[in-house]
Design a protein around this motif. Structure first.
Motif, short mmCIF file in Angstrom:
data_model
loop_
_atom_site.label_atom_id
_atom_site.label_comp_id
_atom_site.label_asym_id
_atom_site.label_seq_id
_atom_site.Cartn_x
_atom_site.Cartn_y
_atom_site.Cartn_z
N SER A 195 -3.78 0.64 10.47
CA SER A 195 -4.58 1.83 10.19
C SER A 195 -4.50 2.86 11.30
O SER A 195 -4.65 4.06 11.05
CB SER A 195 -6.04 1.46 9.91
N ALA A 249 -1.85 3.78 12.86
CA ALA A 249 -0.63 4.58 12.67
C ALA A 249 -0.47 5.06 11.23
O ALA A 249 0.48 5.76 10.91
CB ALA A 249 0.60 3.75 13.07
N ASP A 250 -1.40 4.67 10.34
CA ASP A 250 -1.29 4.99 8.91
C ASP A 250 0.06 4.55 8.34
O ASP A 250 0.70 5.27 7.58
CB ASP A 250 -1.50 6.48 8.64
N LEU A 251 0.48 3.35 8.75
CA LEU A 251 1.73 2.78 8.25
C LEU A 251 1.45 1.43 7.61
O LEU A 251 0.62 0.66 8.10
CB LEU A 251 2.74 2.59 9.39
N GLY A 293 7.55 0.01 8.89
CA GLY A 293 6.36 0.61 8.30
C GLY A 293 6.70 1.84 7.47
O GLY A 293 7.61 2.60 7.80
N VAL A 294 5.97 2.00 6.39
CA VAL A 294 6.11 3.17 5.54
C VAL A 294 4.80 3.94 5.58
O VAL A 294 3.72 3.36 5.65
CB VAL A 294 6.49 2.82 4.09
N GLU A 295 4.92 5.26 5.56
CA GLU A 295 3.74 6.10 5.66
C GLU A 295 2.86 5.94 4.42
O GLU A 295 3.34 5.92 3.29
CB GLU A 295 4.16 7.57 5.81
N ILE A 296 1.58 5.81 4.67
CA ILE A 296 0.60 5.71 3.59
C ILE A 296 0.26 7.13 3.15
O ILE A 296 -0.13 7.96 3.97
CB ILE A 296 -0.68 5.00 4.05
N VAL A 297 0.41 7.37 1.88
CA VAL A 297 0.09 8.69 1.35
C VAL A 297 -1.05 8.51 0.35
O VAL A 297 -0.91 7.83 -0.66
CB VAL A 297 1.32 9.33 0.66
N ASP A 298 -2.16 9.12 0.67
CA ASP A 298 -3.33 9.09 -0.20
C ASP A 298 -3.09 10.09 -1.33
O ASP A 298 -2.80 11.26 -1.09
CB ASP A 298 -4.56 9.47 0.62
N ARG A 312 -2.68 14.11 -1.16
CA ARG A 312 -1.46 14.78 -1.62
C ARG A 312 -1.80 15.91 -2.59
O ARG A 312 -1.24 17.01 -2.50
CB ARG A 312 -0.52 13.77 -2.30
#
Length: 159
Positions: free
Chosen positions: A25, A27-29, A126-131, A135
């Protein structure tokens, strides 16, 4: 090592792979780890608090550790080699045991033990978390910027 949250188990639609998602959390990854259907079921059932009539392998391991007075202090995801994640179980008393990441996570869920992941693995895999809501708001704001002019800001509000 950074603490990660076990978001849950998901099946990727494009290739039907099952992954467990670990969230950093800070890094939002999210780190997706491909796992088998049995391990996915074991993790999902434990997260949902569902019990089986007879102990599953991970339940048995948890019970054996308790019976001999050993605690699972934490799980560490320590390496990623050739697409395979390596984990270690860190036990009270300092013992470290090599483990498949999926089994380690399934045991951590059952014992309430923290899961840590190498910062290098988070950065690499890690992949970016997109809300989705974020968006949509960003797209609305971009559309606004595309059509706004300086005159829109002249005069009193509402005119």
């Amino acid at each position: 090592m950074v603490p990660v949250e076990i978001l849950g188990v998901r099946q990727q639609q494009r290739d039907q792979e099952i992954v467990v998602l670990l969230l950093d959390s800070a890094a939002d990854l999210a780190v997706p780890i491909v796992i088998g259907p049995r391990e996915a079921s074991a993790i999902a059932m434990a997260q949902a608090g569902l019990a089986t009539p007879r102990p599953m392998t991970h339940d048995l391991l948890r019970d054996v550790l308790a019976a001999v007075g050993v605690e699972l202090e934490r799980v560490e995801i320590v390496a990623l080699e050739g697409g395979i994640y390596f984990a270690e179980l860190v036990l009270s008393g300092g013992a470290r045991l090599d483990s498949r990441a999926s089994d380690a996570i399934a045991l951590a869920v059952r014992t309430g033990s923290p899961v840590l992941c190498s910062a290098e693995i988070v950065a690499l895999a890690g992949v970016e978390i997109v809300d989705v809501q974020q968006r949509e708001e960003m797209e609305k704001f971009r559309a606004f910027l595309d059509h706004v002019s300086p005159e829109d800001f002249s005069g009193p509000p509402g005119q």
